[in-house]
Design a protein around this motif. Structure first.
Motif, PDB file in Angstrom:
ATOM      1  N   GLY A  33     -41.605  22.444 -50.216  1.00 32.37           N
ATOM      2  CA  GLY A  33     -41.741  23.540 -51.165  1.00 32.37           C
ATOM      3  C   GLY A  33     -43.077  24.229 -51.032  1.00 32.37           C
ATOM      4  N   LYS A  34     -43.131  25.446 -51.571  1.00 31.56           N
ATOM      5  CA  LYS A  34     -44.340  26.257 -51.449  1.00 31.56           C
ATOM      6  C   LYS A  34     -45.252  26.061 -52.653  1.00 31.56           C
ATOM      7  CE  LYS A  34     -42.071  29.845 -48.684  1.00 31.56           C
ATOM      8  NZ  LYS A  34     -41.618  31.254 -48.624  1.00 31.56           N
ATOM      9  N   ILE A  35     -46.551  26.183 -52.376  1.00 33.91           N
ATOM     10  CA  ILE A  35     -47.555  26.104 -53.438  1.00 33.91           C
ATOM     11  C   ILE A  35     -48.239  27.471 -53.536  1.00 33.91           C
ATOM     12  CG2 ILE A  35     -49.706  25.034 -54.202  1.00 33.91           C
ATOM     13  CD1 ILE A  35     -48.869  22.528 -52.661  1.00 33.91           C
ATOM     14  N   TYR A  36     -48.307  27.970 -54.759  1.00 38.80           N
ATOM     15  CA  TYR A  36     -48.947  29.261 -55.014  1.00 38.80           C
ATOM     16  C   TYR A  36     -50.210  29.054 -55.844  1.00 38.80           C
ATOM     17  CZ  TYR A  36     -44.532  31.515 -53.631  1.00 38.80           C
ATOM     18  OH  TYR A  36     -43.421  31.941 -52.942  1.00 38.80           O
ATOM     19  N   ILE A  37     -51.143  29.983 -55.665  1.00 39.19           N
ATOM     20  CA  ILE A  37     -52.237  30.106 -56.626  1.00 39.19           C
ATOM     21  C   ILE A  37     -52.172  31.530 -57.157  1.00 39.19           C
ATOM     22  CG2 ILE A  37     -53.837  28.312 -55.851  1.00 39.19           C
ATOM     23  CD1 ILE A  37     -55.242  30.306 -54.111  1.00 39.19           C
ATOM     24  N   LEU A  38     -52.427  31.683 -58.444  1.00 37.49           N
ATOM     25  CA  LEU A  38     -52.320  32.991 -59.075  1.00 37.49           C
ATOM     26  C   LEU A  38     -53.687  33.665 -59.031  1.00 37.49           C
ATOM     27  CD1 LEU A  38     -50.298  34.829 -60.369  1.00 37.49           C
ATOM     28  CD2 LEU A  38     -50.774  33.761 -62.564  1.00 37.49           C
ATOM     29  N   GLY A  39     -53.903  34.468 -57.991  1.00 43.07           N
ATOM     30  CA  GLY A  39     -55.229  35.018 -57.750  1.00 43.07           C
ATOM     31  C   GLY A  39     -56.088  33.976 -57.060  1.00 43.07           C
ATOM     32  N   GLN A  54     -53.690  26.207 -44.705  1.00 41.83           N
ATOM     33  CA  GLN A  54     -52.855  25.061 -45.096  1.00 41.83           C
ATOM     34  C   GLN A  54     -51.519  25.505 -45.698  1.00 41.83           C
ATOM     35  OE1 GLN A  54     -54.992  21.680 -47.055  1.00 41.83           O
ATOM     36  NE2 GLN A  54     -56.769  23.025 -46.960  1.00 41.83           N
ATOM     37  N   GLY A  55     -51.279  26.807 -45.700  1.00 45.04           N
ATOM     38  CA  GLY A  55     -50.008  27.323 -46.194  1.00 45.04           C
ATOM     39  C   GLY A  55     -49.974  27.680 -47.666  1.00 45.04           C
ATOM     40  N   ILE A  56     -51.142  27.662 -48.322  1.00 45.33           N
ATOM     41  CA  ILE A  56     -51.185  28.024 -49.742  1.00 45.33           C
ATOM     42  C   ILE A  56     -51.059  29.539 -49.872  1.00 45.33           C
ATOM     43  CG2 ILE A  56     -52.531  27.912 -51.876  1.00 45.33           C
ATOM     44  CD1 ILE A  56     -51.527  25.208 -50.733  1.00 45.33           C
ATOM     45  N   ILE A  57     -50.185  29.977 -50.764  1.00 49.80           N
ATOM     46  CA  ILE A  57     -49.909  31.406 -50.937  1.00 49.80           C
ATOM     47  C   ILE A  57     -50.644  31.925 -52.176  1.00 49.80           C
ATOM     48  CG2 ILE A  57     -48.104  33.148 -51.280  1.00 49.80           C
ATOM     49  CD1 ILE A  57     -46.150  30.970 -50.117  1.00 49.80           C
ATOM     50  N   THR A  58     -51.403  32.985 -52.007  1.00 50.26           N
ATOM     51  CA  THR A  58     -52.081  33.603 -53.140  1.00 50.26           C
ATOM     52  C   THR A  58     -51.206  34.727 -53.690  1.00 50.26           C
ATOM     53  OG1 THR A  58     -54.265  33.097 -52.228  1.00 50.26           O
ATOM     54  CG2 THR A  58     -54.167  34.788 -53.933  1.00 50.26           C
ATOM     55  N   ALA A  59     -50.738  34.569 -54.913  1.00 49.31           N
ATOM     56  CA  ALA A  59     -49.918  35.594 -55.562  1.00 49.31           C
ATOM     57  C   ALA A  59     -50.820  36.522 -56.364  1.00 49.31           C
ATOM     58  CB  ALA A  59     -48.889  34.949 -56.485  1.00 49.31           C
TER      59      ALA A  59
END
Length: 282
Positions: A33-39, A54-59
């Motif tokens: 699964g994906k991990i997001y950070i909000l900003g 590392q694949g962390i997505i910044t939303a």
């Protein structure tokens, strides 16, 4: 050889450490699964680049985070309505808001429940400020300087609540308190400026009096880093703000005897170490 004096408080603060530890722990245990950070989780581009690898997505918008995904709330916090909406949609929320910021949010909420109007000393564009404002009632006053506060049309019959962004300048905040007292305004003062911020600023000011030039390391979008630059320059010492060692004005620095080195609360130790070694080798 140039004499380099490094501030003891340079680098990560407790809130940044906690936020990154929460994200690191989630990365370790999240097998799929994906991990997001909000900003940006903290205001340091080098750290953010490492997490991106590392694949962390910044939303940039909460709507970008799908249901059942994990999202880590940044150290600066988010508006209350954003967090509530994420949880309502079934998103797995990991709250990495700095404890000092969370305390400030709850203090504002508690002290404006009797319809006191919020007076907030902070930067309009800063994410922490957007979050703090959401914990007070509608119609707050936001100001970024004593002059802006003095220009506000405050009603003597109204009750107010004075608070500050956690990384603001305590000396200016004190002047704001004195000004409101002189105007006989009915207000309560919240102690929301972080002690780590005060210690860094006090140490930077003291150190600047011992050196020919100060180097402040940290992200350009970091409010507390910019504030370090401001307090050093206000103390009368020349100061250079850099994000990485490549930005050092080496030819200029070679001519100096003593250089002071400090860093913002979101600056990794490795960056400060690298810059110290380069300065010592000049």
């Amino acid at each position: 050889m140039v004499d380099v004096i490094r501030a003891e408080t340079a680098g990560f603060c407790m809130g940044v450490d906690l936020a990154l530890n929460k994200l690191d722990s989630l990365i370790e245990r999240n097998e799929s699964g994906k991990i997001y950070i909000l900003g940006p989780i903290i205001h340091n581009p080098q750290v953010l680049e490492d997490y991106e690898k590392q694949g962390i997505i910044t939303a940039t918008n909460p709507d970008e985070v799908p249901e059942d995904a994990y999202v880590v709330i940044r150290a600066h916090g988010v508006p209350k309505s954003v967090e509530d909406e994420l949880r309502k949609r079934g998103v797995n929320v990991i709250d990495a808001t700095c404890p000092k910021v969370k305390k400030a949010q709850l203090l504002i909420q508690r002290n404006t429940e009797d319809n006191r109007v919020l007076l907030l000393y902070g930067e309009d564009s800063h994410p922490e400020v957007k979050g703090l404002l959401s914990y007070g009632p509608a119609g707050p006053h936001l100001f970024d300087s004593l002059e802006e506060l003095q220009n506000l049309d405050l009603d003597p019959a109204q009750k107010y609540c004075l608070a500050a962004q956690t990384t603001q300048d305590r000396a200016i905040y004190t002047k704001c308190i004195n000004y409101l007292e002189s105007k006989k305004i009915d207000f309560v003062t919240l102690n929301t400026i972080c002690d780590a911020t005060r210690q860094r600023q006090d140490e930077a000011i003291a150190l600047s009096g011992e050196v020919d030039h100060m180097i402040v390391v940290g992200g350009r979008i970091s409010g507390n880093t910019r504030r370090l630059v401001q307090v050093v320059e206000a103390a009368g010492t020349k100061c250079t703000h850099v994000e990485t060692a490549e930005e050092l004005p080496r030819e200029e620095l070679k001519k100096l005897n003593k250089i002071g080195l400090t860093a913002g609360a979101s600056t990794p130790k490795r960056l400060v170490d690298d810059i110290k070694q380069i300065l010592k080798s000049l």
